[in-house]
Design a protein around this motif. Sequence first.
Motif, short mmCIF file in Angstrom:
data_model
loop_
_atom_site.label_atom_id
_atom_site.label_comp_id
_atom_site.label_asym_id
_atom_site.label_seq_id
_atom_site.Cartn_x
_atom_site.Cartn_y
_atom_site.Cartn_z
N LEU A 1 1.19 -1.17 -0.28
CA LEU A 1 0.59 -0.01 -0.52
C LEU A 1 0.61 1.13 -0.09
O LEU A 1 0.67 2.21 -0.61
CB LEU A 1 -1.01 -0.35 0.95
N ASN A 2 2.06 1.25 0.81
CA ASN A 2 3.14 2.57 0.28
C ASN A 2 3.75 2.36 -0.62
O ASN A 2 3.76 3.56 -0.79
CB ASN A 2 4.13 2.10 1.80
N ASP A 3 4.04 1.79 -1.41
CA ASP A 3 4.73 1.24 -2.57
C ASP A 3 3.65 2.45 -3.08
O ASP A 3 3.90 3.01 -3.98
CB ASP A 3 4.52 0.29 -3.03
N TYR A 4 2.16 2.39 -3.58
CA TYR A 4 0.90 2.75 -3.97
C TYR A 4 0.52 4.37 -3.79
O TYR A 4 0.01 4.62 -4.16
CB TYR A 4 0.32 1.43 -4.62
N ILE B 1 -7.88 -5.86 -1.00
CA ILE B 1 -7.90 -5.36 -0.85
C ILE B 1 -7.15 -4.37 -1.83
O ILE B 1 -7.70 -3.10 -2.65
CB ILE B 1 -6.34 -4.23 0.22
N LYS B 2 -6.80 -4.89 -2.46
CA LYS B 2 -5.92 -4.60 -4.20
C LYS B 2 -7.56 -5.17 -5.37
O LYS B 2 -7.34 -3.64 -5.96
CB LYS B 2 -5.29 -6.00 -4.57
N ASN B 3 -7.74 -5.43 -4.89
CA ASN B 3 -9.92 -5.94 -6.25
C ASN B 3 -10.00 -4.17 -5.16
O ASN B 3 -11.37 -3.34 -6.15
CB ASN B 3 -10.38 -6.26 -5.59
N PHE B 4 -10.14 -3.33 -4.13
CA PHE B 4 -11.15 -2.59 -3.64
C PHE B 4 -10.36 -1.02 -4.16
O PHE B 4 -10.89 -0.54 -4.98
CB PHE B 4 -11.12 -2.12 -1.98
N LEU B 5 -9.23 -1.52 -4.33
CA LEU B 5 -8.57 0.16 -5.03
C LEU B 5 -8.16 -0.40 -6.49
O LEU B 5 -7.87 0.26 -6.90
CB LEU B 5 -7.14 0.01 -4.07
N ARG B 6 -8.62 -1.17 -6.76
CA ARG B 6 -8.58 -1.86 -8.02
C ARG B 6 -6.98 -1.73 -8.76
O ARG B 6 -6.71 -1.02 -9.99
CB ARG B 6 -8.71 -0.92 -9.58
N ILE B 7 -6.42 -2.71 -8.00
CA ILE B 7 -4.51 -2.63 -7.96
C ILE B 7 -4.69 -3.83 -8.90
O ILE B 7 -4.95 -5.04 -8.48
CB ILE B 7 -3.48 -2.46 -6.99
N ASN B 8 -3.95 -3.99 -9.87
CA ASN B 8 -4.13 -5.72 -10.81
C ASN B 8 -3.01 -6.56 -10.54
O ASN B 8 -2.68 -7.64 -11.25
CB ASN B 8 -4.19 -5.69 -12.32
#
Length: 233
Positions: free
Chosen positions: A110-113, A225-232
């Motif tokens: 999350l920090n990286d993003y 979490i990735k799905n929530f943020l739409r990180i693929n």
Amino acid sequence: MPPYRLKNMLINNRIEESCIVFDLDGTLVNTWNIHLKTLYETSLEITGLKHSKLDIIRANKVTERETLSTLLGKMDSKYALNFYMKKFIENLNLCEIEVFPGIENILKLLNDYDCKIGLFTGRKRTTTISLLRKLKLIDYFKSIITSDDVINSKPSTEGLINVIKELKGINEKSLYIGDTLTDMDIAREINVNSIFVNWNRNSILLQNNLQETIIDDPELLLFYIKNFLRINK
């Protein structure tokens, strides 16, 4: 515009609008043993009584102050709370405290993003900051709200509202991750998405009582979490 740039813009926009807020005890770290030990030592200091582990567990509430009031009754609550905090910090060097598996990896990602990461806990600021520094987690959080930072602590929604406000997020596009029914109720009341983590896998009955997603695996939590943020990635 190349498709990959449009995709990155969509991800960045989503992250800018969103906050990921974590509870502390039972969600990020396992503080159960140090908490029980410190409560026992505090009750012994204040009352001279050797409370049983079961008595202490039954007295446990959302905040340290409420727990001590339940356990000790009409004693000097200010002295008891100060003693608890002092002993808790001493015990940080004596007790093994576990960051739940996979949690630090999630925080790093999350920090990286450049995601807005917050912490909302019913614990006092002194013990919260000491614990986060001991475990080297403190730098991940852009906002930390404890029971000292609000007029009304848990189960009030005030702390979660303040975290999201500090992070300049939007309730409906933010996510609160906790390990109690109180956490879920707080999130629901202000239209924040939530996930119930059940690392000990001992709350099977919750399956029928919770509308929220229940997670007992860190990789699955990361997926959500990735799905929530739409990180693929």
